[in-house]
Write a protein that holds these residues in place. Structure first.
Motif, PDB file in Angstrom:
ATOM      1  N   MET A  71      -7.069   0.972 -11.808  1.00  0.00           N
ATOM      2  CA  MET A  71      -7.939   1.665 -10.582  1.00  0.00           C
ATOM      3  C   MET A  71      -7.575   0.793  -9.254  1.00  0.00           C
ATOM      4  SD  MET A  71      -8.864   4.365 -11.651  1.00  0.00           S
ATOM      5  CE  MET A  71      -9.615   4.532  -9.776  1.00  0.00           C
ATOM      6  N   ILE A  72      -7.573  -0.633  -9.484  1.00  0.00           N
ATOM      7  CA  ILE A  72      -7.422  -1.428  -8.222  1.00  0.00           C
ATOM      8  C   ILE A  72      -6.103  -0.995  -7.546  1.00  0.00           C
ATOM      9  CG2 ILE A  72      -7.217  -3.751  -7.358  1.00  0.00           C
ATOM     10  CD1 ILE A  72     -10.056  -3.198  -8.535  1.00  0.00           C
ATOM     11  N   ILE A  73      -5.271  -0.863  -8.239  1.00  0.00           N
ATOM     12  CA  ILE A  73      -4.034  -0.328  -7.691  1.00  0.00           C
ATOM     13  C   ILE A  73      -4.111   0.951  -7.173  1.00  0.00           C
ATOM     14  CG2 ILE A  73      -1.602   0.526  -8.202  1.00  0.00           C
ATOM     15  CD1 ILE A  73      -1.702  -2.308  -8.330  1.00  0.00           C
ATOM     16  N   ILE A  74      -4.899   1.981  -7.599  1.00  0.00           N
ATOM     17  CA  ILE A  74      -5.019   3.261  -6.964  1.00  0.00           C
ATOM     18  C   ILE A  74      -5.820   2.947  -5.639  1.00  0.00           C
ATOM     19  CG2 ILE A  74      -6.230   5.504  -7.306  1.00  0.00           C
ATOM     20  CD1 ILE A  74      -5.341   5.398 -10.064  1.00  0.00           C
ATOM     21  N   ILE A  75      -6.681   2.234  -5.812  1.00  0.00           N
ATOM     22  CA  ILE A  75      -7.974   1.871  -4.525  1.00  0.00           C
ATOM     23  C   ILE A  75      -7.028   1.380  -3.499  1.00  0.00           C
ATOM     24  CG2 ILE A  75      -9.381   0.432  -3.693  1.00  0.00           C
ATOM     25  CD1 ILE A  75     -10.763   0.738  -6.391  1.00  0.00           C
ATOM     26  N   ILE A  76      -5.960   0.420  -3.644  1.00  0.00           N
ATOM     27  CA  ILE A  76      -5.176  -0.172  -2.662  1.00  0.00           C
ATOM     28  C   ILE A  76      -4.233   0.845  -2.210  1.00  0.00           C
ATOM     29  CG2 ILE A  76      -3.179  -2.083  -2.175  1.00  0.00           C
ATOM     30  CD1 ILE A  76      -4.660  -3.579  -4.317  1.00  0.00           C
ATOM     31  N   GLY A  77      -3.667   1.689  -3.172  1.00  0.00           N
ATOM     32  CA  GLY A  77      -2.808   2.700  -2.676  1.00  0.00           C
ATOM     33  C   GLY A  77      -3.469   3.816  -1.664  1.00  0.00           C
ATOM     34  N   GLY A  78      -4.849   4.095  -2.056  1.00  0.00           N
ATOM     35  CA  GLY A  78      -5.595   4.859  -1.139  1.00  0.00           C
ATOM     36  C   GLY A  78      -5.683   4.117   0.201  1.00  0.00           C
ATOM     37  N   ALA A  79      -5.809   2.917   0.132  1.00  0.00           N
ATOM     38  CA  ALA A  79      -6.126   2.388   1.524  1.00  0.00           C
ATOM     39  C   ALA A  79      -4.689   2.443   2.369  1.00  0.00           C
ATOM     40  CB  ALA A  79      -6.489   0.717   1.343  1.00  0.00           C
ATOM     41  N   MET A  80      -3.711   2.275   1.693  1.00  0.00           N
ATOM     42  CA  MET A  80      -2.375   2.499   2.340  1.00  0.00           C
ATOM     43  C   MET A  80      -1.997   3.732   2.975  1.00  0.00           C
ATOM     44  SD  MET A  80      -0.060   0.249  -0.364  1.00  0.00           S
ATOM     45  CE  MET A  80       1.339   0.763   0.244  1.00  0.00           C
ATOM     46  N   ILE A  81      -2.380   5.046   2.240  1.00  0.00           N
ATOM     47  CA  ILE A  81      -2.267   6.051   2.737  1.00  0.00           C
ATOM     48  C   ILE A  81      -3.037   6.304   3.708  1.00  0.00           C
ATOM     49  CG2 ILE A  81      -3.514   7.673   1.142  1.00  0.00           C
ATOM     50  CD1 ILE A  81      -0.024   8.499   2.150  1.00  0.00           C
ATOM     51  N   TYR A  82      -4.461   6.118   3.538  1.00  0.00           N
ATOM     52  CA  TYR A  82      -5.531   6.077   4.594  1.00  0.00           C
ATOM     53  C   TYR A  82      -4.962   5.802   6.211  1.00  0.00           C
ATOM     54  CZ  TYR A  82      -9.489   5.631   7.409  1.00  0.00           C
ATOM     55  OH  TYR A  82     -10.688   5.468   8.265  1.00  0.00           O
TER      56      TYR A  82
END
Length: 362
Positions: A71-82
């Protein structure tokens, strides 16, 4: 109680941050200025609503799911696409570069362990078809980038993308919980809360748009979280359920690609042939058009849930209802001819379309 809390935290933060985003947008040039008849508004509008959706969803996920490394990976990935969306909202970005950066964000998730490795064998429900590493990578990236762009492309009317994303994520959450995928269900409620908190400010007449930062983020998170729990017991949640729940924007995207290819237009070129434009062409206004799209999305969400519960006959009936509704508007060629000629329903100009919509399309 935990499920309700994550929804409320995401909703409250998103709702509270949206007015701040409205104030910040003009100061950083994150404004949507209508330059052509394809636009559904006649005045400059803030397009920084993605900040609220991002803040609400990421905060809720960080609080309630931080113990899970994936989930941390997904949170970071979300920040990247944002970040990709924010740059596009403020500075503008070429479509090819934006697409390439989306692929990079999807590859980051794959490397972090978020991927699709197998599907259930259609000839034998007790066995699974496993993918080679290279094919798993391709399928995962295509899935994430594809869903990211379907939500982005449906963001054409006030409240449409936020409402559809809320319905989709809520339905996936419920289906995941039914299937025992509790982390997926919990995380999807954070996405639901983020979208729902922004919706009161974005529903027609909108005070702010979510921009690419919001639409790309919502699509990316729905795609990533849905395959987070890709285990043997969760193949429906990883693939079939999101595909059905997002059937409306997926269909609209596929139809747009085919339409542009047949007409000899560039695939990435925007037009007014999307489903919501076709419904608008009947003269019922933005509010009713968006509500119709909500209804179709909700029907597809119910289909997905019924399939998870193995209630197949009712699921088939609802699928037919959704298809009939889609066909009614796609077959309305006469109204689309006016759109292609003038760029707007009923031959109206960019300035008076907003006036018509303010009155509910009367």
């Amino acid at each position: 109680m935990k499920y309700l809390l994550i929804l409320l935290v995401a909703f409250a933060i998103s709702c509270a941050v949206t007015p701040l985003a409205i104030k910040i947008a003009p100061k950083i040039n994150a404004m949507d200025i209508p330059k052509d008849s394809r636009r559904m508004h006649s005045k400059a509008m803030p397009r920084f609503g993605g900040l609220a959706i991002f803040a609400g969803t990421e905060t809720a996920l960080a609080i309630f799911t931080h113990n899970d490394p994936k989930m941390i990976i997904i949170i970071i990935g979300g920040a990247m696409i944002y970040a990709v969306g924010v740059y596009d909202d403020i500075k503008g970005m070429r479509a090819k570069l934006k697409f390439l950066l989306q692929i990079c964000c999807a590859i980051f998730l794959y490397i972090g362990g978020i991927h699709i490795d197998f599907v259930k064998n259609p000839l034998n429900s007790e066995t699974y078809i496993y993918f080679p590493i290279w094919f798993s990578a391709i399928i995962t990236v295509l899935w994430i980038v594809g869903i990211t762009n379907t939500v982005n492309l449906i963001d054409g009317l006030d409240g449409l993308a936020a409402g559809v994303a809320f319905i989709a994520s809520a339905c996936i959450s419920y289906a995941a919980i039914l299937s025992g995928q509790y982390t997926v269900g919990l995380a999807m409620l954070a996405v639901s809360g983020g979208a729902l908190g922004f919706l009161p400010y974005n529903f027609h007449p909108a005070k702010i748009f979510m921009g690419d930062s919001g639409s790309l983020y919502l699509g990316f998170m729905i795609a990533a979280i849905s395959i987070f729990g890709s285990t043997k017991g969760a193949t429906l949640i990883a693939t079939i359920v999101p595909f059905l729940v997002l059937g409306l924007p997926i269909f609209d995207t596929a139809f747009a690609i085919i339409r542009r290819w047949v007409n000899g237009c560039p695939i990435m070129e925007a037009d007014k042939g999307h489903l919501h434009h076709r419904i608008m062409a009947t003269g019922i206004g933005q509010r009713r058009t968006v509500l119709i799209m909500y209804c179709i999305s909700a029907i597809m969400g119910m289909v997905a849930v019924l399939i998870v519960e193995r209630v197949l006959i009712e699921a088939a009936v609802l699928s037919v209802v959704a298809v009939i509704l889609l066909c009614v508007f796609i077959a309305d060629h006469s109204s689309m001819k006016e759109i292609m000629k003038t760029g707007l329903p009923g031959g109206k100009t960019g300035n008076n379309v907003s006036e018509q919509d303010e009155n509910g399309g009367a």
